[in-house]
Design an enzyme around this catalytic site. Structure first.
Site, PDB file in Angstrom:
ATOM      1  N   TRP A   3      -3.556   3.440   2.206  1.00 11.25           N
ATOM      2  CA  TRP A   3      -3.994   2.236   3.004  1.00 11.25           C
ATOM      3  C   TRP A   3      -2.995   3.469   4.364  1.00 11.25           C
ATOM      4  O   TRP A   3      -3.389   3.349   5.454  1.00 11.25           O
ATOM      5  CB  TRP A   3      -3.422   1.542   2.347  1.00 11.25           C
ATOM      6  CG  TRP A   3      -1.592   2.193   2.127  1.00 11.25           C
ATOM      7  CD1 TRP A   3      -0.347   2.434   1.962  1.00 11.25           C
ATOM      8  CD2 TRP A   3      -1.908   1.849   0.218  1.00 11.25           C
ATOM      9  NE1 TRP A   3      -0.161   2.572   1.016  1.00 11.25           N
ATOM     10  CE2 TRP A   3      -0.129   2.461  -0.102  1.00 11.25           C
ATOM     11  CE3 TRP A   3      -3.081   1.587  -0.958  1.00 11.25           C
ATOM     12  CZ2 TRP A   3      -0.360   2.611  -1.830  1.00 11.25           C
ATOM     13  CZ3 TRP A   3      -2.538   2.513  -1.912  1.00 11.25           C
ATOM     14  CH2 TRP A   3      -1.065   2.995  -2.388  1.00 11.25           C
ATOM     15  N   ARG A   4      -2.495   4.777   4.101  1.00 14.94           N
ATOM     16  CA  ARG A   4      -1.932   5.566   5.830  1.00 14.94           C
ATOM     17  C   ARG A   4      -3.650   6.506   5.996  1.00 14.94           C
ATOM     18  O   ARG A   4      -3.120   5.908   6.996  1.00 14.94           O
ATOM     19  CB  ARG A   4      -0.926   6.754   4.668  1.00 14.94           C
ATOM     20  CG  ARG A   4      -0.235   6.121   4.047  1.00 14.94           C
ATOM     21  CD  ARG A   4       1.047   7.125   3.757  1.00 14.94           C
ATOM     22  NE  ARG A   4       2.451   6.779   3.454  1.00 14.94           N
ATOM     23  CZ  ARG A   4       3.344   6.898   2.706  1.00 14.94           C
ATOM     24  NH1 ARG A   4       3.019   8.452   2.705  1.00 14.94           N
ATOM     25  NH2 ARG A   4       4.232   6.452   2.229  1.00 14.94           N
ATOM     26  N   GLU A  16       0.506  -4.096   1.694  1.00 16.57           N
ATOM     27  CA  GLU A  16       2.195  -3.901   1.103  1.00 16.57           C
ATOM     28  C   GLU A  16       2.343  -5.014   0.169  1.00 16.57           C
ATOM     29  O   GLU A  16       3.118  -5.591  -0.548  1.00 16.57           O
ATOM     30  CB  GLU A  16       2.656  -4.657   2.613  1.00 16.57           C
ATOM     31  CG  GLU A  16       3.233  -3.294   3.265  1.00 16.57           C
ATOM     32  CD  GLU A  16       3.741  -2.013   2.901  1.00 16.57           C
ATOM     33  OE1 GLU A  16       4.752  -2.560   1.850  1.00 16.57           O
ATOM     34  OE2 GLU A  16       4.046  -1.369   2.964  1.00 16.57           O
ATOM     35  N   GLN A  21       6.071  -5.709  -6.585  1.00 17.85           N
ATOM     36  CA  GLN A  21       6.803  -5.270  -7.434  1.00 17.85           C
ATOM     37  C   GLN A  21       5.829  -4.579  -8.832  1.00 17.85           C
ATOM     38  O   GLN A  21       4.739  -4.869 -10.133  1.00 17.85           O
ATOM     39  CB  GLN A  21       6.464  -7.002  -8.462  1.00 17.85           C
ATOM     40  CG  GLN A  21       6.801  -7.847  -8.142  1.00 17.85           C
ATOM     41  CD  GLN A  21       8.388  -8.016  -8.204  1.00 17.85           C
ATOM     42  OE1 GLN A  21       9.448  -7.685  -8.990  1.00 17.85           O
ATOM     43  NE2 GLN A  21       8.934  -9.346  -7.232  1.00 17.85           N
ATOM     44  N   TYR A  99      11.197  -8.822   3.848  1.00 15.48           N
ATOM     45  CA  TYR A  99      10.713  -7.485   3.454  1.00 15.48           C
ATOM     46  C   TYR A  99       9.066  -6.676   3.987  1.00 15.48           C
ATOM     47  O   TYR A  99       9.295  -6.226   4.982  1.00 15.48           O
ATOM     48  CB  TYR A  99      10.663  -6.876   1.972  1.00 15.48           C
ATOM     49  CG  TYR A  99      10.237  -5.775   1.793  1.00 15.48           C
ATOM     50  CD1 TYR A  99      10.392  -4.361   2.629  1.00 15.48           C
ATOM     51  CD2 TYR A  99       8.322  -5.773   1.106  1.00 15.48           C
ATOM     52  CE1 TYR A  99       9.904  -3.096   1.926  1.00 15.48           C
ATOM     53  CE2 TYR A  99       7.787  -4.284   1.017  1.00 15.48           C
ATOM     54  CZ  TYR A  99       8.135  -3.658   1.677  1.00 15.48           C
ATOM     55  OH  TYR A  99       7.236  -2.161   1.326  1.00 15.48           O
ATOM     56  N   ASP A 117      12.966  -1.479   0.671  1.00 18.32           N
ATOM     57  CA  ASP A 117      12.737  -1.884  -0.371  1.00 18.32           C
ATOM     58  C   ASP A 117      13.436  -1.401  -0.933  1.00 18.32           C
ATOM     59  O   ASP A 117      14.802  -0.688  -0.765  1.00 18.32           O
ATOM     60  CB  ASP A 117      11.224  -1.287  -0.573  1.00 18.32           C
ATOM     61  CG  ASP A 117      10.291   0.132  -0.039  1.00 18.32           C
ATOM     62  OD1 ASP A 117      12.317   0.430  -0.320  1.00 18.32           O
ATOM     63  OD2 ASP A 117      10.046   0.652  -0.838  1.00 18.32           O
ATOM     64  N   CYS A 178      19.694  16.621  -3.966  1.00 17.56           N
ATOM     65  CA  CYS A 178      20.500  16.267  -3.435  1.00 17.56           C
ATOM     66  C   CYS A 178      20.505  17.849  -2.560  1.00 17.56           C
ATOM     67  O   CYS A 178      20.743  17.644  -1.873  1.00 17.56           O
ATOM     68  CB  CYS A 178      21.932  16.022  -4.146  1.00 17.56           C
ATOM     69  SG  CYS A 178      21.977  14.593  -4.323  1.00 17.56           S
ATOM     70  N   SER A 282       7.440 -11.363 -15.447  1.00 18.40           N
ATOM     71  CA  SER A 282       8.980 -11.223 -14.880  1.00 18.40           C
ATOM     72  C   SER A 282       9.926 -11.972 -15.646  1.00 18.40           C
ATOM     73  O   SER A 282      11.013 -11.761 -16.200  1.00 18.40           O
ATOM     74  CB  SER A 282       8.614 -11.241 -13.944  1.00 18.40           C
ATOM     75  OG  SER A 282       8.182 -12.598 -12.679  1.00 18.40           O
TER      76      SER A 282
HETATM   77 FE1  SF4 Z   1      20.208  10.556  -2.562  1.00 21.71          FE
HETATM   78 FE2  SF4 Z   1      20.865  13.192  -3.105  1.00 21.71          FE
HETATM   79 FE3  SF4 Z   1      19.867  12.675  -0.546  1.00 21.71          FE
HETATM   80 FE4  SF4 Z   1      22.362  11.125  -1.459  1.00 21.71          FE
HETATM   81  S1  SF4 Z   1      22.398  13.323  -1.193  1.00 21.71           S
HETATM   82  S2  SF4 Z   1      20.188  10.348  -0.355  1.00 21.71           S
HETATM   83  S3  SF4 Z   1      22.337  10.580  -2.942  1.00 21.71           S
HETATM   84  S4  SF4 Z   1      19.257  11.978  -2.673  1.00 21.71           S
END
Ligand code: SF4
Length: 341
Positions: A3-4, A16, A21, A99, A117, A178, A282
């Site tokens: 779909w992109r 969408e 779900q 949404y 979402d 992170c 569900s």
């Molecule tokens: Fe998510 Fe980590 Fe980025 Fe924070 S730093 S938005 S916890 S990936």
């Protein structure tokens, strides 16, 4: 994701709705088949509901298919076949909540609407170390305000997609990356060392479990009796092997006999056991015990169903069913069309 490419309002809308779900990998083959069968708004608006449900068969949450069919007819008659391009008009269409309206508005028309979402909720709740239950209406409201504030105005489509993509590929539910995240310098969840404590979710309530009896009734020609569920009921418009919910004190066979009397006005007697199907919806889980049966007296009449018909086993797949009934069809095909030597 198909779909992109060729991002038209029609393709964004269908994708969408399918993605509600439902996992992306599950949606891709359905989207491709749907686009092949209904390439334009006009082809969808003029199709029968049965054809639309057939293309949706197995994807679940069938009200989405009924609603998009109704919406296509509204767009064809009231908007000359062109998807409406304002948030106020988009949200009036059947099956479109805030949404989906934000997703269509931003991705197809670049309207300044922020999408919220599951992926965005996870990113925002970690970013702000948000402590309320994210399933609550109050939290949705707070998070929507945060999403609105962070939206890059004038570039809403890309802004929303970046946020969703970050949730889907970097800010993962169990192991957020992170170290690779462009937001780590601002993220309170990461800085506290407790990113995976967010989003906070109250435990889900236990869902009820129901037991259902269903009959595979055959006639002298070897055809099987199927019934169509009423439009207003759950799984409305889909076909099924007739039957229903077991009541207290009944055996499964008694349940099937009673249900067939109520649903189709026929007296039946049950025979051999065919199979048990277990399925999770569900808001409840179900086990359906299926028996062969034959009519003792009466002719079927659609009393508590929309319609009925007799079909040969080889023709059963012509009409749409829910997943649970498709398992029974598979078993009948194995037994009668491809019997083991
Ligand atoms: Fe998510 Fe980590 Fe980025 Fe924070 S730093 S938005 S916890 S990936």
């Amino acid at each position: 994701m198909p779909w992109r490419s060729k991002r038209t309002p029609y393709r964004v809308w269908i994708s969408e709705l399918m993605l509600q779900q439902t996992r992306v990998d599950q949606v891709i083959p359905y989207f491709n088949r749907f686009m092949k069968r209904f390439p334009t708004m006009k082809s969808l608006a003029t199709a029968s509901q049965a054809d639309v449900l057939k293309m949706w068969e197995g994807l679940g949450y069938y009200s989405r298919a009924r609603n998009l069919h109704k919406a296509a007819q509204i767009i064809a008659t009231q908007y000359k076949g062109r998807f409406p391009n304002s948030a106020e008009e988009i949200i009036k269409l059947p099956g479109i909540g805030s949404y989906t309206a934000a997703a269509i508005g931003s991705l197809a028309f670049n309207l300044d609407l922020a999408v919220l979402d599951g992926n965005v909720i996870r990113v925002l709740s970690r970013l702000f170390a948000y402590t309320k239950d994210t399933r609550s209406a109050a939290a949705k409201n707070d998070l929507q305000q945060l999403a609105d504030a962070l939206l890059v105005k004038g570039d809403a489509g890309n802004s929303n997609e970046a946020m969703m993509e970050l949730g889907a590929t970097v800010c993962l539910p169990k192991n957020p990356k992170c170290g690779n995240c462009p937001l780590s310098g601002f993220c309170l969840g990461h800085q506290s060392g407790r990113a995976t404590d967010y989003p906070v979710k109250a435990p889900k309530k236990k869902v009820p479990h129901i037991i259902v009896g269903a009959a595979v009734i055959t006639n002298r020609k070897g055809e099987v009796l199927i019934a169509q569920r009423r439009e207003k009921d759950m799984l409305g418009g889909l076909w099924e092997f007739p039957g229903g919910k077991q009541e207290t004190g009944e055996t499964i066979q008694q349940c099937i006999v009673r249900e067939l009397k109520e649903e189709l006005g026929i007296k039946i007697e049950t025979g051999d056991f065919l199979m048990t199907v277990k399925h999770a919806y569900s808001h409840f889980t179900m086990e359906m015990h299926t028996y062969f049966a034959r009519i003792k007296s009466g002719r079927p009449r659609p009393l508590h169903c929309q319609d009925y018909q007799w079909l040969e086993v080889s023709a059963l797949r012509r009409v749409p069913y829910s997943k649970a009934d498709l398992y029974i069809i598979e078993e009948l095909e194995r037994k009668y069309l491809n019997p083991k030597p």
